[in-house]
Design a protein around this motif. Structure first.
Motif, PDB file in Angstrom:
ATOM      1  N   PRO A 143     -18.919  44.278  -7.147  1.00  0.00           N
ATOM      2  CA  PRO A 143     -17.770  44.508  -7.936  1.00  0.00           C
ATOM      3  C   PRO A 143     -16.583  44.577  -7.169  1.00  0.00           C
ATOM      4  O   PRO A 143     -15.602  43.861  -7.464  1.00  0.00           O
ATOM      5  CB  PRO A 143     -18.059  45.618  -8.885  1.00  0.00           C
ATOM      6  CG  PRO A 143     -19.332  45.867  -8.877  1.00  0.00           C
ATOM      7  CD  PRO A 143     -19.919  45.450  -7.585  1.00  0.00           C
ATOM      8  N   LEU A 144     -16.508  45.103  -5.973  1.00  0.00           N
ATOM      9  CA  LEU A 144     -15.464  45.529  -5.022  1.00  0.00           C
ATOM     10  C   LEU A 144     -15.190  44.035  -4.445  1.00  0.00           C
ATOM     11  O   LEU A 144     -13.982  43.663  -4.212  1.00  0.00           O
ATOM     12  CB  LEU A 144     -15.965  46.296  -4.020  1.00  0.00           C
ATOM     13  CG  LEU A 144     -14.693  46.635  -2.860  1.00  0.00           C
ATOM     14  CD1 LEU A 144     -13.656  47.189  -3.257  1.00  0.00           C
ATOM     15  CD2 LEU A 144     -15.371  47.532  -1.840  1.00  0.00           C
ATOM     16  N   ALA A 145     -16.211  43.378  -4.143  1.00  0.00           N
ATOM     17  CA  ALA A 145     -15.747  41.899  -3.792  1.00  0.00           C
ATOM     18  C   ALA A 145     -15.334  40.981  -4.668  1.00  0.00           C
ATOM     19  O   ALA A 145     -14.224  40.416  -4.290  1.00  0.00           O
ATOM     20  CB  ALA A 145     -17.194  41.248  -3.149  1.00  0.00           C
ATOM     21  N   MET A 146     -15.668  41.167  -5.841  1.00  0.00           N
ATOM     22  CA  MET A 146     -14.988  40.455  -6.816  1.00  0.00           C
ATOM     23  C   MET A 146     -13.461  40.817  -7.065  1.00  0.00           C
ATOM     24  O   MET A 146     -12.632  39.831  -7.386  1.00  0.00           O
ATOM     25  CB  MET A 146     -15.694  40.420  -8.237  1.00  0.00           C
ATOM     26  CG  MET A 146     -17.188  39.949  -8.149  1.00  0.00           C
ATOM     27  SD  MET A 146     -17.161  38.108  -7.935  1.00  0.00           S
ATOM     28  CE  MET A 146     -17.400  37.933  -6.104  1.00  0.00           C
ATOM     29  N   LEU A 147     -13.376  42.050  -7.063  1.00  0.00           N
ATOM     30  CA  LEU A 147     -12.018  42.570  -7.365  1.00  0.00           C
ATOM     31  C   LEU A 147     -11.018  42.133  -6.177  1.00  0.00           C
ATOM     32  O   LEU A 147      -9.960  41.780  -6.344  1.00  0.00           O
ATOM     33  CB  LEU A 147     -11.939  44.114  -7.200  1.00  0.00           C
ATOM     34  CG  LEU A 147     -10.586  45.026  -7.140  1.00  0.00           C
ATOM     35  CD1 LEU A 147      -9.848  44.589  -8.532  1.00  0.00           C
ATOM     36  CD2 LEU A 147     -10.737  46.492  -7.166  1.00  0.00           C
ATOM     37  N   LEU A 148     -11.403  42.104  -4.873  1.00  0.00           N
ATOM     38  CA  LEU A 148     -10.724  41.739  -3.604  1.00  0.00           C
ATOM     39  C   LEU A 148     -10.404  40.408  -3.863  1.00  0.00           C
ATOM     40  O   LEU A 148      -9.403  39.651  -3.478  1.00  0.00           O
ATOM     41  CB  LEU A 148     -11.372  41.920  -2.403  1.00  0.00           C
ATOM     42  CG  LEU A 148     -11.505  43.424  -2.076  1.00  0.00           C
ATOM     43  CD1 LEU A 148     -12.384  43.593  -0.717  1.00  0.00           C
ATOM     44  CD2 LEU A 148     -10.208  43.942  -1.705  1.00  0.00           C
ATOM     45  N   ARG A 149     -11.332  39.492  -4.529  1.00  0.00           N
ATOM     46  CA  ARG A 149     -11.220  37.975  -4.603  1.00  0.00           C
ATOM     47  C   ARG A 149     -10.192  37.536  -5.592  1.00  0.00           C
ATOM     48  O   ARG A 149      -9.511  36.774  -5.463  1.00  0.00           O
ATOM     49  CB  ARG A 149     -12.699  37.364  -5.037  1.00  0.00           C
ATOM     50  CG  ARG A 149     -12.600  35.872  -5.296  1.00  0.00           C
ATOM     51  CD  ARG A 149     -12.448  35.451  -4.001  1.00  0.00           C
ATOM     52  NE  ARG A 149     -12.294  33.890  -4.178  1.00  0.00           N
ATOM     53  CZ  ARG A 149     -11.217  33.122  -4.370  1.00  0.00           C
ATOM     54  NH1 ARG A 149     -10.223  33.546  -4.232  1.00  0.00           N
ATOM     55  NH2 ARG A 149     -11.541  31.829  -4.356  1.00  0.00           N
ATOM     56  N   SER A 150     -10.054  38.547  -6.548  1.00  0.00           N
ATOM     57  CA  SER A 150      -9.090  38.322  -7.754  1.00  0.00           C
ATOM     58  C   SER A 150      -7.774  38.638  -7.109  1.00  0.00           C
ATOM     59  O   SER A 150      -6.506  38.197  -7.768  1.00  0.00           O
ATOM     60  CB  SER A 150      -9.314  39.177  -8.685  1.00  0.00           C
ATOM     61  OG  SER A 150      -9.102  40.821  -8.574  1.00  0.00           O
ATOM     62  N   ILE A 153     -11.637  35.431   4.565  1.00  0.00           N
ATOM     63  CA  ILE A 153     -11.562  35.670   3.469  1.00  0.00           C
ATOM     64  C   ILE A 153     -11.538  34.569   2.464  1.00  0.00           C
ATOM     65  O   ILE A 153     -12.199  34.575   1.482  1.00  0.00           O
ATOM     66  CB  ILE A 153     -10.187  36.473   3.019  1.00  0.00           C
ATOM     67  CG1 ILE A 153     -10.346  37.957   3.931  1.00  0.00           C
ATOM     68  CG2 ILE A 153      -9.749  36.854   1.864  1.00  0.00           C
ATOM     69  CD1 ILE A 153      -8.942  38.796   3.969  1.00  0.00           C
ATOM     70  N   VAL A 154     -10.832  33.583   2.783  1.00  0.00           N
ATOM     71  CA  VAL A 154     -10.755  32.366   1.913  1.00  0.00           C
ATOM     72  C   VAL A 154     -12.261  31.775   1.899  1.00  0.00           C
ATOM     73  O   VAL A 154     -12.537  31.400   0.927  1.00  0.00           O
ATOM     74  CB  VAL A 154      -9.880  31.297   2.570  1.00  0.00           C
ATOM     75  CG1 VAL A 154      -9.981  30.066   1.667  1.00  0.00           C
ATOM     76  CG2 VAL A 154      -8.622  31.794   2.376  1.00  0.00           C
ATOM     77  N   VAL A 155     -12.916  31.629   2.876  1.00  0.00           N
ATOM     78  CA  VAL A 155     -14.403  31.235   2.973  1.00  0.00           C
ATOM     79  C   VAL A 155     -15.426  32.281   2.514  1.00  0.00           C
ATOM     80  O   VAL A 155     -16.382  31.916   1.691  1.00  0.00           O
ATOM     81  CB  VAL A 155     -14.876  30.873   4.338  1.00  0.00           C
ATOM     82  CG1 VAL A 155     -16.227  30.586   4.503  1.00  0.00           C
ATOM     83  CG2 VAL A 155     -13.936  29.709   5.058  1.00  0.00           C
ATOM     84  N   LEU A 156     -15.149  33.406   2.667  1.00  0.00           N
ATOM     85  CA  LEU A 156     -16.135  34.585   2.430  1.00  0.00           C
ATOM     86  C   LEU A 156     -16.756  34.410   1.127  1.00  0.00           C
ATOM     87  O   LEU A 156     -17.900  34.416   0.825  1.00  0.00           O
ATOM     88  CB  LEU A 156     -15.749  36.010   2.689  1.00  0.00           C
ATOM     89  CG  LEU A 156     -16.617  37.206   2.451  1.00  0.00           C
ATOM     90  CD1 LEU A 156     -17.813  36.953   3.185  1.00  0.00           C
ATOM     91  CD2 LEU A 156     -15.939  38.315   2.842  1.00  0.00           C
ATOM     92  N   PHE A 157     -15.731  34.691   0.019  1.00  0.00           N
ATOM     93  CA  PHE A 157     -16.255  34.951  -1.425  1.00  0.00           C
ATOM     94  C   PHE A 157     -16.818  33.916  -2.001  1.00  0.00           C
ATOM     95  O   PHE A 157     -17.854  34.021  -2.573  1.00  0.00           O
ATOM     96  CB  PHE A 157     -14.999  35.475  -2.101  1.00  0.00           C
ATOM     97  CG  PHE A 157     -14.389  36.700  -1.675  1.00  0.00           C
ATOM     98  CD1 PHE A 157     -15.040  38.053  -1.735  1.00  0.00           C
ATOM     99  CD2 PHE A 157     -13.254  36.787  -1.017  1.00  0.00           C
ATOM    100  CE1 PHE A 157     -14.569  39.110  -1.168  1.00  0.00           C
ATOM    101  CE2 PHE A 157     -12.624  37.964  -0.462  1.00  0.00           C
ATOM    102  CZ  PHE A 157     -13.458  39.121  -0.499  1.00  0.00           C
ATOM    103  N   PRO A 158     -16.644  32.784  -2.190  1.00  0.00           N
ATOM    104  CA  PRO A 158     -17.216  31.629  -2.685  1.00  0.00           C
ATOM    105  C   PRO A 158     -18.627  31.439  -1.962  1.00  0.00           C
ATOM    106  O   PRO A 158     -19.602  31.211  -2.795  1.00  0.00           O
ATOM    107  CB  PRO A 158     -16.371  30.413  -2.621  1.00  0.00           C
ATOM    108  CG  PRO A 158     -15.093  30.889  -2.192  1.00  0.00           C
ATOM    109  CD  PRO A 158     -15.283  32.235  -1.564  1.00  0.00           C
ATOM    110  N   ALA A 159     -18.435  31.561  -0.672  1.00  0.00           N
ATOM    111  CA  ALA A 159     -19.803  31.397  -0.121  1.00  0.00           C
ATOM    112  C   ALA A 159     -20.881  32.315  -0.342  1.00  0.00           C
ATOM    113  O   ALA A 159     -22.179  32.263  -0.349  1.00  0.00           O
ATOM    114  CB  ALA A 159     -19.707  31.312   1.483  1.00  0.00           C
TER     115      ALA A 159
END
Length: 303
Positions: free
Chosen positions: A143-150, A177-183
């Motif tokens: 959830p923290l990762a998805m929050l940062l992604r938003s 950061i640009v690469v991290l969340f989708p990957a």
């Protein structure tokens, strides 16, 4: 069955008469060689399909480019077509200087992209493996990762620059950061797609969670891993352009603003074309490699 018949059945057959020719056994087909040959053919067909897709993509981009200029009736002073870009790079009086300048800037941007790509993809793979080994960590951090992604990266960039400075570290963080969340999402989904039966087999033989991850989950997530690599290539270039524009300067991202201010529209369009072309080429190289590897491993149905 009579006793005579039983004795006859147990009696070995008589040897062939002298001079009688015995038929040689039919040669057995080399199944392994046939499988390898068919695998090579399938891999070549997959590579051919990928190359065809790449060529069609180039054609589609050119058609959309020229069609958009025509449909919106853009002035030639601002809008430049493929012929204008070609002339800027190869036929005008300053073509050699233009090539040296633009390709040099493209090389800087691609170097920055490699940094962000490697940082983001390695981090995504490690975090996804940790999530696979510990569901508690996944439930706490996803959830923290998805929050940062938003949160828009442009809003986070000043904080990143303030912490890491205007140097190599900011490039790695912004691009990563640009690469991290989708990957991360893609690889984590792939690790979860491992066969439950294979995991049960590892457990029956006393294997640990690490053994399941290494022997089952990682090999089975190869299609998703390649998908993550494919989507990370343009993401890494975008992150590098953003880092150059906001933080470190240099490269295409740092130069486009100056081109716009000086009304150098040919240079602007050429820079955009070079970055887009590089992203398309790298994306399709990964796709060709993906098609070849997955077909060789018998995963062609998951491409």
């Amino acid at each position: 069955m009579t006793a005579e018949a039983g004795i006859a059945a147990r009696t070995p057959s008589a040897p062939p008469a002298a001079g009688r020719r015995v038929a040689a056994p039919a040669p057995r087909s080399d199944v392994g060689a046939d499988v390898r040959r068919e695998t090579r053919r399938a891999a070549l067909r997959a590579v051919g399909r990928s190359l065809t897709t790449f060529l069609l993509t180039i054609v589609a981009v050119l058609v959309i480019w020229v069609g958009s200029i025509w449909a919106f009736n853009l002035t030639p002073y601002v809008a430049k077509g493929p012929i204008d870009v070609w002339n800027f790079l190869f036929t005008t009086a300053n073509a050699e200087a233009n090539r040296a300048q633009l390709f040099g800037q493209l090389g800087v941007t691609l170097g920055h992209s490699v940094v962000g790509f490697a940082a983001g993809l390695v981090a995504a793979l490690v975090v996804a493996m940790v999530f696979q080994l510990s569901k508690g960590v996944e439930h706490a951090l996803m959830p923290l990762a998805m929050l940062l992604r938003s949160v828009p990266l442009v809003a986070m960039a000043p904080v990143i620059i303030m912490i890491f400075g205007r140097d190599f570290s900011s490039i790695a963080v912004i691009g990563g950061i640009v690469v991290l969340f989708p990957a991360l999402v893609t690889i984590a989904f792939g690790l979860k797609s491992a066969s439950p039966q294979m995991n049960d087999l590892i457990a029956v033989y006393g294997g640990t969670s690490w053994t399941k991850l290494r022997k089952v989950a990682l090999p089975s997530c190869l299609p998703e891993f390649f998908a993550a690599v494919r989507i990370s290539v343009p993401g890494a270039i975008t992150g590098a352009l953003l880092a150059e524009w906001l933080a470190v300067g240099g490269g295409i991202g740092g130069a486009v603003g100056g081109y716009m201010t000086g009304a150098q529209f040919s240079a602007v369009w050429t820079a955009v074309v070079l970055v887009t072309g590089a992203a398309l080429i790298l994306y399709n190289i990964v796709q060709i490699l993906e098609s070849f590897v997955l077909t060789r491993m018998g995963m062609a149905n998951r491409i």
